[in-house]
Enzyme design. Sequence first.
Site, mmCIF file in Angstrom:
data_model
loop_
_atom_site.group_PDB
_atom_site.id
_atom_site.type_symbol
_atom_site.label_atom_id
_atom_site.label_comp_id
_atom_site.label_asym_id
_atom_site.label_seq_id
_atom_site.Cartn_x
_atom_site.Cartn_y
_atom_site.Cartn_z
ATOM 1 N N TYR A 1 41.163 30.456 50.436
ATOM 2 C CA TYR A 1 42.110 30.916 49.418
ATOM 3 C C TYR A 1 43.507 30.909 50.035
ATOM 4 O O TYR A 1 43.846 31.766 50.846
ATOM 5 C CB TYR A 1 41.766 32.323 48.947
ATOM 6 C CG TYR A 1 40.477 32.456 48.168
ATOM 7 C CD1 TYR A 1 39.812 31.340 47.657
ATOM 8 C CD2 TYR A 1 39.917 33.706 47.928
ATOM 9 C CE1 TYR A 1 38.643 31.470 46.941
ATOM 10 C CE2 TYR A 1 38.741 33.847 47.210
ATOM 11 C CZ TYR A 1 38.105 32.733 46.717
ATOM 12 O OH TYR A 1 36.937 32.871 46.006
ATOM 13 N N LEU B 1 35.872 37.798 33.171
ATOM 14 C CA LEU B 1 36.834 37.646 32.081
ATOM 15 C C LEU B 1 37.236 36.178 31.909
ATOM 16 O O LEU B 1 38.229 35.871 31.257
ATOM 17 C CB LEU B 1 38.080 38.504 32.333
ATOM 18 C CG LEU B 1 37.839 40.017 32.350
ATOM 19 C CD1 LEU B 1 39.142 40.765 32.628
ATOM 20 C CD2 LEU B 1 37.216 40.498 31.050
ATOM 21 N N ARG C 1 38.586 33.987 33.865
ATOM 22 C CA ARG C 1 39.940 33.689 34.348
ATOM 23 C C ARG C 1 41.012 34.139 33.362
ATOM 24 O O ARG C 1 42.032 33.476 33.178
ATOM 25 C CB ARG C 1 40.065 32.199 34.672
ATOM 26 C CG ARG C 1 39.058 31.774 35.734
ATOM 27 C CD ARG C 1 38.853 30.289 35.818
ATOM 28 N NE ARG C 1 37.826 30.000 36.821
ATOM 29 C CZ ARG C 1 36.519 30.050 36.569
ATOM 30 N NH1 ARG C 1 36.085 30.347 35.362
ATOM 31 N NH2 ARG C 1 35.637 29.803 37.521
ATOM 32 N N GLY C 2 40.747 35.260 32.708
ATOM 33 C CA GLY C 2 41.687 35.831 31.762
ATOM 34 C C GLY C 2 41.517 35.345 30.347
ATOM 35 O O GLY C 2 42.126 35.900 29.415
ATOM 36 N N SER D 1 40.123 38.100 28.258
ATOM 37 C CA SER D 1 40.665 39.408 28.614
ATOM 38 C C SER D 1 41.336 40.100 27.442
ATOM 39 O O SER D 1 41.581 41.306 27.470
ATOM 40 C CB SER D 1 41.699 39.259 29.737
ATOM 41 O OG SER D 1 42.841 38.546 29.261
#
Length: 334
Positions: A58, A211, A213-214, A217
């Site tokens: 990352y 979620l 990746r949003g 959400s």
Amino acid sequence: MTMPTRSLGTTGPQVSALGLGCMGMSALYGEADRTESIATIHAALDAGVTLLDTGDFYAMGHNEMLIGEALRAAPAAARQRALVSVKFGALRDPDGGWSGYDGRPAAVKNFAAYSLQRLGVDHIDVYRIARLDPDVPIEETVGAIAELVERGYVRHIGLSEVGAGTIRRAAATAPISDLQIEYSLISRGIEDEILSAVRELGIGVTAYGVLSRGLISGHFTADRQLAATDFRAHSPRFQGDNLRHNLDLVEALRKIAAGKGVSVAQVAIAWVLSRGADIVPLIGARTRERLGEALGAVDVTLDAADLAAVEEAVPAGAAAGDRYPAAQMAHVER
């Protein structure tokens, strides 16, 4: 709020009911604020979250160093409770591109040495290859991690995004604590074979992408502009008609959330929590505000009528588009 705990399988540790996925604090979702990221990690630890998830790739080690900095600045008691899960093996280039996966035993030990240094710890709590290396038998990769366990550098062995057959082979090699895999209302592939396999073997699940990746959400809009460095700008589920279809699913979910007086995100996380005590959702909050919303899901109870309504609003297979671009899906066992 007292954070309840769950077990990472029969051989793994007790962890908080929710874990914190830290990837977005360093990579793949556009710019992040370092100060706010560290404050969010501290707020999570203060709230009783014990599991912090990262990957050595990352932002090429940035995320591990960020977590290490946060842990050094945290109160001693919180630091001692924290459990760090690390994925390794993804190969990157200086431009940020992806070059495959390396699961060779020598590479496993090399990756671990660098992670220990960047994190500033003497052991990694859960260690796993991010994706199966097609050129290295899983037995060799897991065997190398098992050697690190014997030497005290790793506490527990995990897996990530592999199929039932690979899970069984790995578990026959060494005790496996848990499988990290995407699982959400619109990513339910593990329900076909994988979930029954891990439960048969006493392996827990850490669910990422709860979620999506949003996307589910309740905060993502069709007109949102994404930076080229944002993974979602290239994700099939966030493109054109796929995005419009998927946001329609979110609106159906919003009606259920409104009826319960909670947010869409809280319903989506609570749904994953309802799937079993052996599943630990990873929340990808990058700010204290989003963290607070996600933590509220622990107090959301979905009864039979609620679950039926959610299933009707977002049935299995309802999402449009794959969860990764084709090149990345090629590395995911199904």
